[in-house]
Design an enzyme around this catalytic site. Structure first.
Site, PDB file in Angstrom:
ATOM      1  N   TYR A 174       0.775  -1.211   0.030  1.00 15.28           N
ATOM      2  CA  TYR A 174      -0.095   0.047  -0.056  1.00 15.28           C
ATOM      3  C   TYR A 174       0.847   1.237  -0.118  1.00 15.28           C
ATOM      4  O   TYR A 174       0.788   2.137  -0.911  1.00 15.28           O
ATOM      5  CB  TYR A 174      -0.750   0.186   1.140  1.00 15.28           C
TER       6      TYR A 174
ATOM      7  N   PHE B  59     -13.859  -0.942  16.861  1.00 15.48           N
ATOM      8  CA  PHE B  59     -14.166  -0.689  18.361  1.00 15.48           C
ATOM      9  C   PHE B  59     -15.584  -0.466  18.604  1.00 15.48           C
ATOM     10  O   PHE B  59     -16.221  -0.918  19.449  1.00 15.48           O
ATOM     11  CB  PHE B  59     -13.248   0.570  18.820  1.00 15.48           C
TER      12      PHE B  59
ATOM     13  N   ARG C 284      -3.189   8.443  16.386  1.00 18.70           N
ATOM     14  CA  ARG C 284      -3.889   8.870  15.112  1.00 18.70           C
ATOM     15  C   ARG C 284      -4.749   9.840  15.255  1.00 18.70           C
ATOM     16  O   ARG C 284      -4.975  10.460  16.397  1.00 18.70           O
ATOM     17  CB  ARG C 284      -4.643   7.570  14.735  1.00 18.70           C
TER      18      ARG C 284
HETATM   19  P1  NAD Z   1     -12.752   1.601   0.674  1.00 17.03           P
HETATM   20  O1  NAD Z   1     -12.200   0.455   0.593  1.00 17.03           O
HETATM   21  O2  NAD Z   1     -14.237   1.787   1.157  1.00 17.03           O
HETATM   22  O3  NAD Z   1     -13.098   2.332  -1.095  1.00 17.03           O
HETATM   23  C1  NAD Z   1     -12.241   1.799  -1.913  1.00 17.03           C
HETATM   24  C2  NAD Z   1     -13.005   1.630  -3.267  1.00 17.03           C
HETATM   25  O4  NAD Z   1     -12.270   1.324  -4.374  1.00 17.03           O
HETATM   26  C3  NAD Z   1     -13.754   0.493  -2.913  1.00 17.03           C
HETATM   27  O5  NAD Z   1     -15.419   0.900  -3.550  1.00 17.03           O
HETATM   28  C4  NAD Z   1     -13.369  -0.684  -3.715  1.00 17.03           C
HETATM   29  O6  NAD Z   1     -14.290  -1.547  -4.139  1.00 17.03           O
HETATM   30  C5  NAD Z   1     -12.542   0.155  -5.031  1.00 17.03           C
HETATM   31  N1  NAD Z   1     -11.648  -0.460  -5.610  1.00 17.03           N
HETATM   32  C6  NAD Z   1     -10.306  -1.155  -5.125  1.00 17.03           C
HETATM   33  N2  NAD Z   1      -9.632  -1.567  -5.997  1.00 17.03           N
HETATM   34  C7  NAD Z   1     -10.272  -1.264  -7.165  1.00 17.03           C
HETATM   35  C8  NAD Z   1      -9.702  -1.652  -8.510  1.00 17.03           C
HETATM   36  N3  NAD Z   1      -8.633  -2.260  -8.803  1.00 17.03           N
HETATM   37  N4  NAD Z   1     -10.509  -1.246  -9.602  1.00 17.03           N
HETATM   38  C9  NAD Z   1     -11.745  -0.463  -9.211  1.00 17.03           C
HETATM   39  N5  NAD Z   1     -12.187  -0.277  -8.327  1.00 17.03           N
HETATM   40  C10 NAD Z   1     -11.636  -0.702  -7.009  1.00 17.03           C
HETATM   41  O7  NAD Z   1     -11.733   2.736   1.131  1.00 17.03           O
HETATM   42  P2  NAD Z   1     -11.837   4.364   1.410  1.00 17.03           P
HETATM   43  O8  NAD Z   1     -11.608   4.379   2.943  1.00 17.03           O
HETATM   44  O9  NAD Z   1     -13.263   4.924   0.756  1.00 17.03           O
HETATM   45  O10 NAD Z   1     -10.459   4.920   0.849  1.00 17.03           O
HETATM   46  C11 NAD Z   1     -10.692   5.453  -0.664  1.00 17.03           C
HETATM   47  C12 NAD Z   1      -9.412   5.944  -0.976  1.00 17.03           C
HETATM   48  O11 NAD Z   1      -8.816   6.929  -0.162  1.00 17.03           O
HETATM   49  C13 NAD Z   1      -8.420   5.080  -1.141  1.00 17.03           C
HETATM   50  O12 NAD Z   1      -7.858   5.320  -2.426  1.00 17.03           O
HETATM   51  C14 NAD Z   1      -7.451   5.101   0.015  1.00 17.03           C
HETATM   52  O13 NAD Z   1      -6.057   4.556  -0.092  1.00 17.03           O
HETATM   53  C15 NAD Z   1      -7.570   6.657   0.232  1.00 17.03           C
HETATM   54  N6  NAD Z   1      -7.365   6.852   1.831  1.00 17.03           N
HETATM   55  C16 NAD Z   1      -8.274   6.601   2.469  1.00 17.03           C
HETATM   56  C17 NAD Z   1      -8.197   6.684   4.104  1.00 17.03           C
HETATM   57  C18 NAD Z   1      -9.188   6.648   5.079  1.00 17.03           C
HETATM   58  O14 NAD Z   1      -8.637   6.916   6.186  1.00 17.03           O
HETATM   59  N7  NAD Z   1     -10.409   6.226   4.786  1.00 17.03           N
HETATM   60  C19 NAD Z   1      -6.751   7.502   4.554  1.00 17.03           C
HETATM   61  C20 NAD Z   1      -5.926   7.534   3.251  1.00 17.03           C
HETATM   62  C21 NAD Z   1      -6.165   7.385   2.062  1.00 17.03           C
HETATM   63  N1  UDP Z   2      -6.105  -0.995  15.922  1.00 18.33           N
HETATM   64  C1  UDP Z   2      -6.380  -1.580  16.920  1.00 18.33           C
HETATM   65  N2  UDP Z   2      -7.501  -2.461  17.053  1.00 18.33           N
HETATM   66  C2  UDP Z   2      -8.161  -2.729  16.018  1.00 18.33           C
HETATM   67  C3  UDP Z   2      -7.981  -2.124  14.811  1.00 18.33           C
HETATM   68  C4  UDP Z   2      -6.794  -1.043  14.822  1.00 18.33           C
HETATM   69  O1  UDP Z   2      -5.626  -1.318  18.104  1.00 18.33           O
HETATM   70  O2  UDP Z   2      -9.243  -3.480  16.248  1.00 18.33           O
HETATM   71  C5  UDP Z   2      -4.872  -0.241  15.740  1.00 18.33           C
HETATM   72  C6  UDP Z   2      -4.124  -0.537  14.667  1.00 18.33           C
HETATM   73  O3  UDP Z   2      -2.977  -1.403  15.217  1.00 18.33           O
HETATM   74  C7  UDP Z   2      -3.460   0.851  14.462  1.00 18.33           C
HETATM   75  C8  UDP Z   2      -4.603   1.968  14.633  1.00 18.33           C
HETATM   76  O4  UDP Z   2      -5.429   1.175  15.533  1.00 18.33           O
HETATM   77  O5  UDP Z   2      -2.300   1.103  15.336  1.00 18.33           O
HETATM   78  C9  UDP Z   2      -5.118   2.396  13.344  1.00 18.33           C
HETATM   79  O6  UDP Z   2      -5.566   1.504  12.692  1.00 18.33           O
HETATM   80  P1  UDP Z   2      -6.159   1.442  11.411  1.00 18.33           P
HETATM   81  O7  UDP Z   2      -6.263  -0.162  10.690  1.00 18.33           O
HETATM   82  O8  UDP Z   2      -7.625   1.993  11.632  1.00 18.33           O
HETATM   83  O9  UDP Z   2      -5.495   2.518  10.513  1.00 18.33           O
HETATM   84  P2  UDP Z   2      -3.856   2.659   9.828  1.00 18.33           P
HETATM   85  O10 UDP Z   2      -2.969   1.881  10.993  1.00 18.33           O
HETATM   86  O11 UDP Z   2      -3.726   2.397   8.813  1.00 18.33           O
HETATM   87  O12 UDP Z   2      -3.579   4.018  10.344  1.00 18.33           O
END
Ligand code: NAD
Ligand code: UDP
Length: 311
Positions: free
Chosen positions: A144, A190, A210
């Protein structure tokens, strides 16, 4: 009226973005392979004649005449992006190449949903955009992190070499309604555990931190970024700088839900970042004083209500 392509449009963030863009009077195409997204997230939009859905995988080329592309397609939860790491890399790298090729061909503006994961386990705190990060290139998260880092490089080079109008935002942990109950990320885990009276699973000691952003604040920042003039490319951090330990988050959720759940401690996954907090001064300066408006307490109340209705 603009025609806008949202890849990952059926995902958690993508569905909120499609809804907002339609409400603003645009024509929207959601493109998704439904790996982690779901039609349920966008079903309420299907009555709108200006909304189209396409089942497609961005690792294959796609063609449409649009004015703007928001490239969100990529699984975002560690359990989902680690399920098939090679596919995750292809989605970030081949997918970005396909979408950039499309933007170049039709002269569309394109925004990349990058991530705070490009900073890895950061040694500088809070993280400004100028920090290059601390990423393990062969660790569990690398599919990722490195995929998204390579996508940023592709975006910048399509801009420099081919004049493609690009925007890169680095999104910090975002939560909100429409997250999957089995999404695996900490807030949904959670809340679901608290509502079901199950043990709350903290990985490690819970002293990792976070900074959690409510989805509406992200969508506002994302759209403002797309609307900046062509000289602004980013990357720009979009997140809420209020920082919490994971233990603190667990206690907060137990208190708000009045849950009988007990906290248990499980092993910390490899390369789990110890701290994360965005420096958002560049976003404030560039995006008309954008800053997050929804506190963690207010956002949690909305999401808890949502999960109560779906569990
Ligand atoms: P999500 O998993 O809910 O959404 C991702 C979407 O992309 C899904 O609908 C999935 O089916 C689709 N997808 C995955 N691979 C695909 C492919 N090869 N072709 C077409 N569709 C595909 O996640 P999200 O939280 O909504 O994240 C959306 C975007 O934001 C992602 O790019 C993620 O990396 C970025 N992002 C999210 C967060 C967060 O905290 N939610 C943080 C940083 C970055
Ligand atoms: N985490 C946790 N319990 C859970 C899920 C996540 O303690 O059931 C912790 C995880 O190890 C990380 C933080 O919560 O330290 C945030 O995790 P998340 O997967 O939401 O996002 P990311 O690690 O990608 O920021």
């Amino acid at each position: 009226m603009k025609r806008i392509l949202v890849t990952g449009g059926a995902g958690f963030i993508g569905s909120h973005l499609c809804e907002r863009l339609l409400n603003e009077g645009n024509e929207v195409i959601s493109l998704d392979n439904y790996f982690t997204g779901s039609k349920k997230n966008i079903i309420h939009l299907l009555d709108n004649p200006y909304f189209e859905i396409v089942r497609h995988d961005i690792t294959e080329p796609y063609f449409a005449e649009v004015d703007e592309v928001y490239n969100l397609a990529c699984p975002a939860s560690p359990i989902h992006y680690q399920h098939d790491p090679i596919k995750t890399i292809k989605t970030s790298v081949v997918g970005a190449t396909n979408m950039l090729g499309l933007a170049k061909r039709i002269d569309a503006k394109i925004l990349q949903a990058s991530t705070s994961e490009v900073y890895g386990d950061p040694k500088i705190h809070p993280q400004p955009e100028s920090y290059w990060g601390n990423v393990n290139p062969i660790g569990l998260r690398s599919c990722y992190d490195e995929g998204k880092r390579c996508a940023e490089s592709l975006f910048i080079n399509y801009h420099k070499q081919n004049d493609v109008r690009i925007k890169i935002i680095r999104i910090f942990n975002t939560y909100g309604t429409r997250m999957n109950t089995n999404d695996g990320r900490v807030i949904s885990n959670f809340i679901v555990q608290a509502l079901k009276g199950e043990n709350i699973t903290i990985y490690g000691k819970g002293n990792q931190t976070r900074s959690f952003q409510y989805v509406d604040d992200l969508i506002e920042g994302m759209i403002r970024m797309m609307n900046t003039d062509d000289t602004i490319t980013g990357p720009i951090n979009i997140g809420n700088p209020a920082e919490f330990s994971i233990l603190n988050l667990a206690e907060k959720i137990i208190e708000i839900t009045n849950s009988s759940s007990k906290i248990i401690f499980e092993p910390l996954p490899e390369d789990d970042p110890m701290q994360r907090k965005p420096d958002i001064s560049l976003a404030k300066k560039t995006l008309n004083s954008w800053e997050p408006k929804i506190s963690l307490d207010d956002g949690l109340l909305k999401v808890i209500k949502y999960f109560e209705s779906v569990i």
